[in-house]
Design an enzyme around this catalytic site. Sequence first.
Site, PDB file in Angstrom:
ATOM      1  N   CYS A 285       3.543   5.581  -0.822  1.00 53.29           N
ATOM      2  CA  CYS A 285       4.318   4.780  -0.122  1.00 53.29           C
ATOM      3  C   CYS A 285       5.013   3.868  -1.555  1.00 53.29           C
ATOM      4  O   CYS A 285       5.225   3.936  -2.454  1.00 53.29           O
ATOM      5  CB  CYS A 285       3.315   3.640   0.497  1.00 53.29           C
ATOM      6  SG  CYS A 285       2.163   3.033   0.002  1.00 53.29           S
TER       7      CYS A 285
ATOM      8  N   HIS B 219      -5.087   2.354  -6.298  1.00 47.54           N
ATOM      9  CA  HIS B 219      -6.612   2.744  -5.921  1.00 47.54           C
ATOM     10  C   HIS B 219      -6.361   4.458  -6.403  1.00 47.54           C
ATOM     11  O   HIS B 219      -6.272   5.363  -5.489  1.00 47.54           O
ATOM     12  CB  HIS B 219      -7.199   2.466  -5.030  1.00 47.54           C
ATOM     13  CG  HIS B 219      -7.812   1.484  -4.866  1.00 47.54           C
ATOM     14  ND1 HIS B 219      -7.859   0.918  -3.837  1.00 47.54           N
ATOM     15  CD2 HIS B 219      -7.728   0.273  -5.718  1.00 47.54           C
ATOM     16  CE1 HIS B 219      -9.086  -0.506  -3.897  1.00 47.54           C
ATOM     17  NE2 HIS B 219      -8.787  -0.672  -5.134  1.00 47.54           N
TER      18      HIS B 219
ATOM     19  N   HIS C 163      -2.548  -5.055  -3.902  1.00 42.90           N
ATOM     20  CA  HIS C 163      -3.480  -5.124  -3.171  1.00 42.90           C
ATOM     21  C   HIS C 163      -3.178  -6.842  -2.700  1.00 42.90           C
ATOM     22  O   HIS C 163      -3.845  -7.177  -1.937  1.00 42.90           O
ATOM     23  CB  HIS C 163      -4.696  -4.793  -3.437  1.00 42.90           C
ATOM     24  CG  HIS C 163      -4.929  -3.558  -3.849  1.00 42.90           C
ATOM     25  ND1 HIS C 163      -5.301  -3.222  -4.801  1.00 42.90           N
ATOM     26  CD2 HIS C 163      -4.925  -1.990  -2.982  1.00 42.90           C
ATOM     27  CE1 HIS C 163      -5.334  -1.921  -5.453  1.00 42.90           C
ATOM     28  NE2 HIS C 163      -5.249  -1.325  -4.050  1.00 42.90           N
TER      29      HIS C 163
ATOM     30  N   CYS D 134       2.091  -5.211  -2.670  1.00 41.74           N
ATOM     31  CA  CYS D 134       3.175  -4.894  -1.566  1.00 41.74           C
ATOM     32  C   CYS D 134       3.130  -6.157  -0.598  1.00 41.74           C
ATOM     33  O   CYS D 134       2.646  -7.119  -0.072  1.00 41.74           O
ATOM     34  CB  CYS D 134       2.218  -4.031  -1.023  1.00 41.74           C
ATOM     35  SG  CYS D 134       2.554  -2.667   0.742  1.00 41.74           S
TER      36      CYS D 134
ATOM     37  N   HIS E  22     -13.455  -5.184  -0.646  1.00 43.65           N
ATOM     38  CA  HIS E  22     -12.170  -4.661  -1.042  1.00 43.65           C
ATOM     39  C   HIS E  22     -10.807  -5.863  -1.069  1.00 43.65           C
ATOM     40  O   HIS E  22     -11.446  -6.073  -1.153  1.00 43.65           O
ATOM     41  CB  HIS E  22     -11.824  -4.039   0.563  1.00 43.65           C
ATOM     42  CG  HIS E  22     -10.539  -3.916  -0.038  1.00 43.65           C
ATOM     43  ND1 HIS E  22      -8.484  -4.070  -0.576  1.00 43.65           N
ATOM     44  CD2 HIS E  22      -9.607  -2.144  -0.007  1.00 43.65           C
ATOM     45  CE1 HIS E  22      -8.119  -2.077  -0.485  1.00 43.65           C
ATOM     46  NE2 HIS E  22      -8.765  -1.253  -0.406  1.00 43.65           N
TER      47      HIS E  22
ATOM     48  N   GLU F 274      -7.866  -5.896  -1.235  1.00 42.16           N
ATOM     49  CA  GLU F 274      -7.035  -6.511  -0.697  1.00 42.16           C
ATOM     50  C   GLU F 274      -7.488  -8.188   0.623  1.00 42.16           C
ATOM     51  O   GLU F 274      -7.113  -8.726   0.704  1.00 42.16           O
ATOM     52  CB  GLU F 274      -6.481  -5.358   0.319  1.00 42.16           C
ATOM     53  CG  GLU F 274      -5.093  -5.982   1.355  1.00 42.16           C
ATOM     54  CD  GLU F 274      -4.454  -5.044   2.551  1.00 42.16           C
ATOM     55  OE1 GLU F 274      -4.768  -5.373   3.396  1.00 42.16           O
ATOM     56  OE2 GLU F 274      -4.519  -3.553   1.700  1.00 42.16           O
TER      57      GLU F 274
ATOM     58  N   THR G 219      -4.126  -3.450   5.464  1.00 43.94           N
ATOM     59  CA  THR G 219      -3.443  -3.022   6.038  1.00 43.94           C
ATOM     60  C   THR G 219      -3.321  -1.108   5.866  1.00 43.94           C
ATOM     61  O   THR G 219      -2.914  -0.437   6.406  1.00 43.94           O
ATOM     62  CB  THR G 219      -1.911  -3.068   4.719  1.00 43.94           C
ATOM     63  OG1 THR G 219      -2.298  -2.432   3.296  1.00 43.94           O
ATOM     64  CG2 THR G 219      -1.672  -4.777   5.152  1.00 43.94           C
TER      65      THR G 219
ATOM     66  N   SER H 186      -9.176   3.299   0.418  1.00 41.23           N
ATOM     67  CA  SER H 186      -9.970   3.267   1.393  1.00 41.23           C
ATOM     68  C   SER H 186      -8.626   3.742   2.844  1.00 41.23           C
ATOM     69  O   SER H 186      -9.599   4.804   3.024  1.00 41.23           O
ATOM     70  CB  SER H 186      -9.135   1.225   1.991  1.00 41.23           C
ATOM     71  OG  SER H 186      -9.390   1.404   3.539  1.00 41.23           O
ATOM     72  N   ASN H 187      -7.548   4.216   2.399  1.00 48.33           N
ATOM     73  CA  ASN H 187      -6.577   4.886   2.577  1.00 48.33           C
ATOM     74  C   ASN H 187      -6.895   6.665   3.014  1.00 48.33           C
ATOM     75  O   ASN H 187      -6.784   7.178   3.709  1.00 48.33           O
ATOM     76  CB  ASN H 187      -4.821   4.726   2.503  1.00 48.33           C
ATOM     77  CG  ASN H 187      -5.177   5.186   1.579  1.00 48.33           C
ATOM     78  OD1 ASN H 187      -4.110   6.379   1.804  1.00 48.33           O
ATOM     79  ND2 ASN H 187      -4.381   4.004   0.694  1.00 48.33           N
TER      80      ASN H 187
END
Length: 333
Positions: free
Chosen positions: A29, A58, A91, A113, A141, A143, A181, A240-241
């Site tokens: 991304c 990650h 993050h 980000c 996490h 973030e 996010t 995570s995503n």
Amino acid sequence: MSTDLGTPRLLPTDEAERAVLLAAPRGYCAGVDRAVVTVEKALDLYGSPVYVRKQIVHNKHVVADLESRGAIFVEEIEEVPAGATVVFSAHGVSPEVHRQAEERELKTIDATCPLVTKVHHEAKRFAEDDYDILLIGHEGHEEVEGTAGEAPDHIQLVQSPADVSGIVVRDPARVAWLSQTTLSVDETMETVAAIRERFPLLLDPPSDDICYATQNRQLAVKEIARDADLLIVVGSGNSSNSVRLVEVALDAGAKASYRVDDASEIDETWLEGVRNVSVTSGASVPEALVDGVLAYLAERGYPDAKAVHSAEESLIFSLPKELRRDLKAAGRS
């Protein structure tokens, strides 16, 4: 190693026919691309070593590649020598980390980000208005730690609907929610619904916190999961995503779904009796790793992948201002 397909077709049932569908969009991304390029350009400009707090993104392959170029990854600021250059990961970090870096007189480059930075700003605004903030995310996490650090006295973590009954707030009329996010959109909305049932006046964030890329990749997986005997997600276990994509695939109808860091982690028994394979990757995965999976499948008799486009992405983030300034001064802008 792919051809284009506008929408998924009915997959073949004849045993001799096999199909591979490839999600689009997938992989990097804008925020990940910005963070990785930031470390690369910092190494080129300042020379090695450049320190990076936590994994820049990650993905273990990305981290290993940057280490080979001279980046040194550390867990905490105190591991960075006084006066050295340190990059903050995509993050995000808390104000306390910024303070620690300033104390050690570190040269900092913030590769957070911009979409994560947006959530930090929302947390500060809600706290300034004296709201209790319910942060939906995963404990530990980076973030979540960074966002919570913006207003620690106002924020409490909610990981799932099961946590909602234990929420304690000062004023039920002054409660807001934010989210990590990279969560599953569907699961996050389930948690929000449970919170709103307890607190009907719950205030939403000014805009959706789950990033566009996370949402797009989840929608793309739903498109290619319906008729999949097997759906492979390329991504690291701490992403995570990427982990969420496996869950989304199974919920959308894939008969089986597994996450792998690269083709070497594919178990050949997964392919037994499988005709239709779908492939995608998390938002921090280089395309070369996806190509490796497609090559693995090709070697076992599966055809070139057909790309299924569900969204177009054109967003680009500029490099961190500190790095842009130094690049310009060095005549490399």
